[in-house]
Design a protein around this motif. Structure first.
Motif, PDB file in Angstrom:
ATOM      1  N   UNK A   1      -1.191   1.531   2.630  1.00  0.00           N
ATOM      2  CA  UNK A   1      -1.196   2.132   1.760  1.00  0.00           C
ATOM      3  C   UNK A   1      -1.261   0.019   0.465  1.00  0.00           C
ATOM      4  N   UNK A   2      -1.730  -0.601   2.038  1.00  0.00           N
ATOM      5  CA  UNK A   2      -2.210  -2.084   1.300  1.00  0.00           C
ATOM      6  C   UNK A   2      -4.046  -2.069   0.929  1.00  0.00           C
ATOM      7  N   UNK A   3      -4.596  -1.858   1.663  1.00  0.00           N
ATOM      8  CA  UNK A   3      -5.701  -1.428   1.004  1.00  0.00           C
ATOM      9  C   UNK A   3      -6.353  -0.217   0.861  1.00  0.00           C
TER      10      UNK A   3
ATOM     11  N   UNK B   1       7.067  -7.931  -4.606  1.00  0.00           N
ATOM     12  CA  UNK B   1       6.675  -6.628  -5.510  1.00  0.00           C
ATOM     13  C   UNK B   1       6.174  -5.148  -5.362  1.00  0.00           C
ATOM     14  N   UNK B   2       5.173  -6.101  -4.737  1.00  0.00           N
ATOM     15  CA  UNK B   2       4.817  -4.428  -4.188  1.00  0.00           C
ATOM     16  C   UNK B   2       5.298  -3.828  -3.157  1.00  0.00           C
ATOM     17  N   UNK B   3       5.534  -4.688  -2.382  1.00  0.00           N
ATOM     18  CA  UNK B   3       5.970  -3.987  -0.902  1.00  0.00           C
ATOM     19  C   UNK B   3       7.764  -2.813  -1.890  1.00  0.00           C
TER      20      UNK B   3
ATOM     21  N   UNK C   1      -5.103  -4.353  -2.174  1.00  0.00           N
ATOM     22  CA  UNK C   1      -4.324  -2.786  -3.455  1.00  0.00           C
ATOM     23  C   UNK C   1      -3.216  -3.672  -4.398  1.00  0.00           C
ATOM     24  N   UNK C   2      -2.506  -5.076  -3.774  1.00  0.00           N
ATOM     25  CA  UNK C   2      -2.079  -5.328  -4.439  1.00  0.00           C
ATOM     26  C   UNK C   2      -1.803  -5.651  -6.145  1.00  0.00           C
ATOM     27  N   UNK C   3      -1.071  -5.533  -7.007  1.00  0.00           N
ATOM     28  CA  UNK C   3      -1.960  -5.946  -8.327  1.00  0.00           C
ATOM     29  C   UNK C   3      -1.556  -7.103  -8.747  1.00  0.00           C
TER      30      UNK C   3
END
Ligand code: BES
Ligand code: MN
Ligand code: MN
Length: 454
Positions: free
Chosen positions: A234-236, A344-346, A243-245
């Motif tokens: 989900x990271x790309x 935070x995203x993970x 994809x990380x805000x």
């Protein structure tokens, strides 16, 4: 200058023999069992600096591996150049893929093969010899020189960062000369004006409190490896964007002019792909390969482990799975800030049925230097003279964490005058360094000292 160049030319065979001695030292910074080799490499550098004619040569202990310092300040009123390099090297594995042993330097087809040959012992050694050649011929240098050679570059330069902050006066200089980068291509004089930064993270996913029989328990609990794989996927997004805000908030956009300049460099994507053995290159949509490597941030999984990884089969649902994930950063992204956004995203992506631990391994700031400054221009003239061709300018996708610190804390211009090639297998089996570029490096270094003093 002619005497200096002639002296270097007639002594280059001796230098190669000395370099072999340096390359025999197994100074792998990340492995504690090589601590004695690290100390020997520091001593080797200190001895050679003394022999070259430098003053105040000392080995400076840190909480990690020692630094080596030396200076010659006999040209009052002239600029001061700090020469930086590293004597530490990467581990050698997979050892079975080396065609000659990594610490038995071997010359083949005009190249010297050994761990550290191009990164960075061979490159760094050039400057010790060019300085020595001035003392042996004209008897002095036309400017002031300080050497600072470290043993922790390959593990993030943490102790050097704090040393710089505590010794600003000792390290005061106008420019920092560094040979730890590559030429754009064989025989092409090149100055690097940008480096990517780095934010290196580790993600550990824990499921059940112990490894489980995958038959008896399969279907009852989430598998940490499967969960980790899903998180990574989900990271790309589909265009290869991260994809990380907030990840791109501080990214310096590539200007039209810079994109044009990249195009002028004749880079063959086909040849590049063929050399790497891939059918096609792949990366962020909307950018060329050079733009993606030099001017865009990336996120890559560098290692992933968990469960049974030995030969054969073992039916198991592991308790834990871990991934090492690095992000290469571009100006003006800050590693600390990116580490927070990543964490935070993970945490947000992690489902309730596992626990996720995110930790920061190391980082470094990206760098971009203006081309107009005097040191860079002197560097370009020096390389052009030595190579007999016009110097090109490029950026680099790799990182040298301390360069940004030199620029920020010492307010000095970094001159990234590298003589390696990215095809010389740095960090990989059969690392080597072209002896032709070693020789041209000796001349470039000497010309730089002369050009920058004027
Ligand atoms: N010399 C390299 C950086 C480099 C690689 C410059 C290729 C130009 C071309 C340096 O020794 C290195 O490997 N840096 C690490 C930094 C990290 C360990 C903190 C890197 O880029 O991974
Ligand atoms: Mn290096
Ligand atoms: Mn390296």
């Amino acid at each position: 200058m002619e005497q200096v160049i002639n002296y270097l030319k007639s002594n280059k065979e001796n230098y190669i023999e000395e370099l072999k001695d340096f390359l025999r030292i197994q100074s792998i910074s990340t492995l504690q069992e090589h601590k004695e080799d690290i100390n020997n490499a520091a001593r080797f550098v200190a001895d050679k600096l003394k022999a070259a004619g430098m003053n105040e040569v000392k080995i400076i202990q840190t909480e990690g591996h020692p630094l080596v310092y030396g200076e010659w300040l006999g040209a009052p009123g002239k600029p001061t150049v700090l020469i930086y390099g590293h004597y530490d090297v990467q581990p050698v594995d997979p050892i079975e893929l080396w065609e000659s042993p990594p610490f038995e330097p071997t010359i083949k087809d005009g190249k010297i093969y050994a761990r550290g040959a191009t990164d960075d012992k061979g490159q760094m050694y050039i400057h010790i010899k060019s300085v020595e050649a001035f003392f042996k011929t004209v008897g002095s240098l036309p400017l002031n020189v300080k050497f600072l050679i470290e043993g922790e570059e390959e593990i993030g330069s943490t102790n050097l960062e704090s040393f710089i902050n505590q010794n600003l006066q000792m390290l005061k200089c106008d420019a920092v000369l560094i040979s730890d980068t590559s030429l754009f291509d064989d025989g092409i004089p090149t100055l690097t004006y940008g480096l990517r930064g780095l934010c290196y993270m580790e993600v550990e996913v824990t499921g059940p409190n112990r490894d489980l029989h995958s038959g008896t328990f399969g279907g009852a609990v989430a598998n940490p490896i499967n969960v980790l794989a899903k998180i990574i996927s989900k990271l790309h997004d589909k265009d290869g964007k991260i994809n990380i805000p907030g990840f791109y908030n501080d990214v310096l956009k590539l200007s039209k002019a810079e994109r044009q300049n990249f195009k002028y460099l004749k880079f063959s994507e086909k040849k590049f792909a063929r050399d790497l053995g891939v059918a096609e290159l792949k990366g962020e949509k909307g950018f060329t390969t050079l733009e993606r490597i030099w001017g865009r941030p990336t996120l890559d999984c560098n290692g992933i482990f968990g469960g049974f990884t030995g030969k054969g089969a073992k039916t198991v649902i592991p308790s834990k799975a871990t991934a090492k994930i690095s992000m290469r950063l571009v100006p003006y992204q800050e590693p600390k800030k990116i580490a927070k956004l990543f964490t935070k995203h993970i945490k947000k992506l992690a489902p309730k049925y596992v626990t996720v631990k995110v930790s920061e391994l190391h980082g470094g700031n990206p760098v971009i230097t203006p081309l107009e400054n005097q040191a860079t221009q002197a560097g370009a003239r020096a390389m052009s003279k030595a190579f007999g061709k016009k110097c090109v300018f490029m950026r680099e996708g790799g990182s040298i964490p301390v360069v940004a610190t030199f620029a920020r804390k010492l307010n000095a211009s970094p001159v990234l005058m590298g003589f390696g090639l990215n095809t010389e297998n740095l960090h990989s089996p059969n690392e080597h360094f072209s002896l032709k570029h070693f020789e041209l490096g000796l001349y470039s270094s000497a010309y730089f000292i002369n050009e920058y003093s004027a």
